[in-house]
Design an enzyme around this catalytic site. Structure first.
Site, PDB file in Angstrom:
ATOM      1  N   GLU A 111      -7.154  36.050  -4.483  1.00  0.00           N
ATOM      2  CA  GLU A 111      -6.956  34.793  -3.759  1.00  0.00           C
ATOM      3  C   GLU A 111      -7.352  33.650  -4.688  1.00  0.00           C
ATOM      4  OE1 GLU A 111      -5.363  34.185  -1.285  1.00  0.00           O
ATOM      5  OE2 GLU A 111      -5.257  35.797  -0.038  1.00  0.00           O
TER       6      GLU A 111
ATOM      7  N   ASP B  69       4.021  42.703  -1.656  1.00  0.00           N
ATOM      8  CA  ASP B  69       4.678  42.000  -1.808  1.00  0.00           C
ATOM      9  C   ASP B  69       5.106  41.270  -3.048  1.00  0.00           C
ATOM     10  OD1 ASP B  69       2.317  40.834  -1.220  1.00  0.00           O
ATOM     11  OD2 ASP B  69       3.124  39.346   0.297  1.00  0.00           O
TER      12      ASP B  69
ATOM     13  N   GLU C  71       2.595  37.298  13.142  1.00  0.00           N
ATOM     14  CA  GLU C  71       2.089  38.076  12.191  1.00  0.00           C
ATOM     15  C   GLU C  71       2.746  39.459  12.102  1.00  0.00           C
ATOM     16  OE1 GLU C  71      -0.859  37.048   9.569  1.00  0.00           O
ATOM     17  OE2 GLU C  71       1.020  36.201   9.932  1.00  0.00           O
TER      18      GLU C  71
ATOM     19  N   GLU D 290       6.324  31.558   3.997  1.00  0.00           N
ATOM     20  CA  GLU D 290       7.216  32.391   3.513  1.00  0.00           C
ATOM     21  C   GLU D 290       8.829  32.279   3.876  1.00  0.00           C
ATOM     22  OE1 GLU D 290       3.422  33.693   2.291  1.00  0.00           O
ATOM     23  OE2 GLU D 290       4.180  33.446   4.379  1.00  0.00           O
TER      24      GLU D 290
ATOM     25  N   THR E  44       3.298  32.608  -6.985  1.00  0.00           N
ATOM     26  CA  THR E  44       3.399  33.105  -5.630  1.00  0.00           C
ATOM     27  C   THR E  44       2.693  31.970  -4.529  1.00  0.00           C
ATOM     28  OG1 THR E  44       3.029  35.120  -4.250  1.00  0.00           O
ATOM     29  CG2 THR E  44       1.293  34.286  -5.566  1.00  0.00           C
TER      30      THR E  44
END
Length: 929
Positions: free
Chosen positions: A146, A293, A387, A405, A491
């Site tokens: 993160e 991902d 989710e 996304e 990302t």
């Protein structure tokens, strides 16, 4: 996850660019192939696009402005309580808090968004604040992943656009690479995480003390996720290329090389979790969602940014495996890496919504359209993407933390196709955000998409990504002050310039791909995809792909329907479904014997039946649980914006089957409601507020009903209790016949109940709506004198209303009450599954007379009021609710612990040969996401 801007087809490539950059440019030309065709939708006018773009700008101002006013310099805004989230000062939310490092996360994450949205003056002010206030030397343990994508990426994106603005000559003339120096400082702080034998980084690091020191409080972890280790190369390589310090790119490459070596060789898939010391796969399921991902994303984009062909070869090898095993259009289902024909779960998580965008960049348009359309149908049903949701599109995890996304994939599909349909999709996203997530102090995450309840959370990625993609979706080239095609998106949607591919190239490149696999030349695209092949001269091409999926969610059993139709055409009987199975039926037993033995079709039926049987067992244990309900404050100045998650009752009016109850609230006397009320005139025709304790819930309900109340809200007497830390209550009866109770009863924990009590003290007249889920504000406020923007979500109307004198006092009151808004729990992705599968009734003390049955909100995988369908042996979709027997449990004061769910007896004699796979499924179902 974010996509790449790429360089437009036909755009000149700098003369200094090597062939690899030309190839990178060519591979991404699809992204710029706008307006190639229209898919049957009416073109959106320039005026409407501008209006929607302006609306996105206003929404960003609302979110960013409230963060700066109420939260800065904290990492994130808590939009319900209008304050900043400071690590250590708020209850721990588990791993999700690892993103917070006391470094003004939201401000750094928003830097390049300000430039994309043409807010250059605000950008310059923000950079000055970062340089003046942000400290990267805090004694706090943070996520390496993160911190890399949000903070390091944010600093590099800010630096990229700062030097661009400086070159233009108007802004940032004082700038001297200060953000880059901060990025370099942070990069060195992250490097100790790579001190492992494998080269894979530790998942966490202490910004001040590093790894494995006693004061570091970290360094004992053994596992990390694939995406955590494989989503570093863009930021670390950019840092190396910007500064000339090659060590960052070297470490990131080593981690990627190790993951490639450890892929499962026969399937070419990677698992979700890997041991950072041994390289053994800890979780051997594989998909394109959470945990993996952005690993795939960064392989493709590393090729674009760095010009290294091996990254493209690796991506294409993985992509071939994904489309062979994981892709089951329009679904993307996790499989086992060693048994890729065996699905590992029967649900999908929201993070896979990035994948259609990545497929667009790859040039594989048809499956991108299919999966995107399926996701859009789920959104149209629930307003947001849950989710996680099952293969028959029921809610599995109900939270929605305002993830970007899907907006990202929408942007790339529109950029590739020019199809105005995707502009309408973006318009829907804007409307839903304003209608359901907008609160006075920003935008609040959804705690439950079924009830519309909120969570006191506005993640930094919401500002970094959501508004960027939505604005770019509606913007024309002249609306942006720089050429977006000259940058690649990370990302986290941070911008890195493509010219880095030719800068400081001192990294020795070794193509390790072909050492491990034979590559199929047909799997590689080295030139622009032919748009005439991708988009035939049929303007309805994309519409023809989407059309069969229009009702896929509402039907609830699309795969079953398709399979039944195929079976009837071939003259064979439809497959046996778990819900139809009867152990006493000889024909069913005969079908089971054939599964896996007769043909590949029978084997497929057997695997599906086994999955359904396991999921059915889990569902039946939860079937008795009622879903959470909603208490919505609809009076001034809330106007339906505050939604509290409430526990249901097993008695009284069922809000899922009857119209909601609306009324003003009044406290009962006595407050515990355990005897005849002494103030019946106060609660007559109102919703009574009662305190928990002293007697049974049913007794309280009867007493307020006899006094003329139209409903009741029981507020927990345990001060400080909150749905943040405790599962919701399901109030049971008293062991007697409760048919005499005709009013609805709901339960609120102390923290949520105090919001109503505070509002009563502040405004006296407080009106609420008791319902099965939050209602549309337009319906709630019909005929009321309220600001029209609350109904229409129109910022222009909002400005008009707010400018009127009669609304000045309302605006002032709204600001005053904002601090009394709800703070609710924040269940992060990694802990949600454990909570949903392992929650038990809360133990109550014997002195507690309120026979409450405790249930977890995240455990509500489906709404019993929804029409869940399955396919029976006659090929018809049947109502699931009619197939399962409803049971009711009551809780006596002497035995407050109620066990919700009855174990389904296993049919060992029938499934004897499948024990290993059944155990694998059960293990996967219990894994955290």
């Amino acid at each position: 996850m974010s996509g790449a801007g790429g360089r437009g087809c036909g755009s000149p490539v700098p003369q200094r660019a090597p062939w690899s950059l030309v190839a990178a440019t060519a591979a991404f030309c699809l992204v710029s192939a706008t307006s190639v065709w229209t898919a049957g939708a009416e073109p959106m006018s320039r005026e409407e696009k501008q209006k929607l773009g302006n609306q996105v700008l206003e929404m960003f101002d609302h979110a960013y402005g409230n963060y700066m006013e109420h939260a800065y310099p904290a990492d994130e805004l808590m939009p319900l309580t209008c304050r900043g989230r400071v690590r250590g000062q708020e209850p721990s939310r588990g791993d999700v808090d690892d993103a917070l490092g006391k470094f003004s996360l939201t401000l750094i994450d928003s830097l390049d968004t300000l430039v994309v949205l043409n807010k250059t003056k605000e950008f310059e002010d923000a950079v000055r604040k970062v340089l003046k206030d942000v400290n990267l030397d805090n004694d706090v343990v943070v996520s390496v992943f993160e911190t890399n994508i949000r903070v390091l990426g944010g600093l590099l994106g800010g630096h990229s656009l700062a030097i661009m603005l400086k070159e233009k000559g108007e802004y940032m003339q004082w700038y001297n690479d200060e953000l880059l120096q901060m990025a370099k400082q942070l990069g060195y702080k992250l490097l100790p995480a790579f001190n492992t034998t494998s080269g894979l980084p530790y998942p966490r690091i202490n910004l001040k003390f590093g790894i494995r020191k006693p004061e570091a409080r970290t360094g004992t972890e053994t596992d990390t996720c694939t995406a955590c280790a494989g989503t570093l190369i863009l930021e670390f390589a950019a840092l190396s290329r910007f500064t000339g310090a090659t060590i960052f790119e070297e470490y990131a490459r080593k981690a990627l090389d190790f993951l490639w070596e450890k892929r499962q060789r026969s399937s070419n898939l990677v698992g979700v979790t890997i041991n950072i010391h041994t390289g053994d796969w800890v979780r051997k399921d594989s998909g394109v969602g959470a945990g993996i991902d952005s690993y795939y994303e960064y392989l493709l984009k590393a090729y674009v940014l760095l010009g290294d062909d091996s990254f493209l070869e690796r991506f294409n090898t993985h992509y071939d495996a994904i489309m062979r095993y994981i892709s089951q259009p329009p679904l993307l289902l996790d499989v086992h890496i060693h048994k890729p024909m065996l699905n590992a779960r029967t649900w999908m998580d929201a993070l896979l919504a990035f994948f259609p965008g990545l497929q667009v960049l790859k040039g594989d348009i048809r499956p991108a359209i299919e999966t995107h359309e399926m996701l859009y149908q789920v959104i149209k049903k629930h307003n947001f993407l849950p989710e996680a949701f099952t293969t028959d599109f029921r809610v599995h995890w109900a939270q929605h933390p305002l993830r970007p996304e899907f907006a990202e994939s929408t942007y790339f599909l529109y950029k590739a196709t020019g199809d105005p349909y995707y502009l309408e999709v973006g318009k829907t996203l804007i409307e839903n955000l304003n209608k359901y997530a907008r609160v006075p102090c920003g935008f609040a995450a959804m705690k439950d998409v079924r009830t519309g309840s909120h969570e006191d959370r506005m993640d930094s990625f919401f500002l970094a990504e959501m508004f960027k993609y939505l604005y770019l979706l509606f913007a024309d080239k002249e609306d942006i002050i720089f050429d977006i095609e000259d940058y690649i998106f990370t990302t986290e949607a941070h911008l890195l310039p493509l010219w880095l591919s030719t800068t400081n190239q001192s990294i020795a490149k070794k193509n390790t791909t072909s050492e491990y696999t034979e590559l199929d030349d047909s799997n590689f695209d080295w030139t622009c995809p032919n748009t005439q092949i991708l988009f035939p001269n049929d303007p309805l091409y994309a519409q023809s792909i989407r059309e069969p999926l229009k009702n896929v969610v509402d039907k609830s059993c699309p795969r079953g329907i398709i399979r039944v139709e195929e079976s009837f055409r071939s003259g064979a009987k439809p497959p046996l479904r778990a819900r139809d199975f009867m152990a006493t039926n000889p024909e069913h037993l005969e079908i089971l014997k054939k599964m896996g033995a007769a043909s590949s079709i029978d084997a497929e039926d057997g695997l599906r039946f086994m999955q359904e049987m396991i999921e059915l067992s889990s569902q039946q244990q939860k079937e008795q649980q009622l879903p959470p309900r909603a208490v919505q404050i609809v009076s001034h100045p809330f106007f339906g914006r505050v939604v509290l998650t409430a526990g249901p009752a097993q008695f009284g009016l069922d809000l899922s089957k009857h119209k909601e109850t609306r009324g003003f609230v009044a406290s009962s006397k006595p407050y515990n409601g355990c005897s005849e009320l002494t103030n019946p005139e106060a609660v007559m025709g109102k919703i009574a507020l009662i305190q928990r304790g002293q007697c049974m819930f049913a007794e309280k309900a009867r007493n307020i009903q006899n006094a003329g109340a139209i409903g009741g809200i029981v507020i927990d007497d345990n001060e400080g209790s909150s749905s943040d830390t405790a599962p919701l209550f399901q109030m049971a009866g008293d062991g007697k016949d409760t048919d005499d109770i005709k009013i609805p009863m709901l339960f609120l924990f102390s923290k949520e109940g105090s919001i109503i009590l505070d509002a009563v003290r502040e405004y006296e007249e407080v009106e609420v709506l008791l319902s099965d889920k939050a209602k549309d504000r337009a319906a709630i406020l019909k005929g009321k004198m309220i600001p029209s923007y609350i109904i229409n979500s129109n910022p222009e109307m909002e400005n008009e209303e707010q400018s009127s004198p009669e609304n000045d006092s309302q605006n002032q009151s709204a600001e005053q009450v904002s601090s009394s808004s709800q703070e609710v729990d924040s269940v992060d992705q990694e802990s949600s599954e454990e909570n949903s599968l392992n929650s038990y009734p809360e133990s109550l003390s014997p002195a507690d007379m309120d026979n409450a049955a405790s249930i977890s909100a995240s455990e509500q995988t489906s709404n019993p009021t929804e029409n869940h369908e399955t396919t029976n042996l006659n090929g018809e979709c049947t109502d699931l609710d009619n197939q399962l027997q409803e049971q009711s449990e009551t809780e006596e004061d002497s035995n407050p612990n109620v066990s919700w769910g009855k174990k389904v007896q296993p049919i060992d004699s029938i499934l004897a040969d499948w024990n290993e796979d059944i155990e694998a499924f059960e293990m996967m179902e219990k894994d955290e996401l």
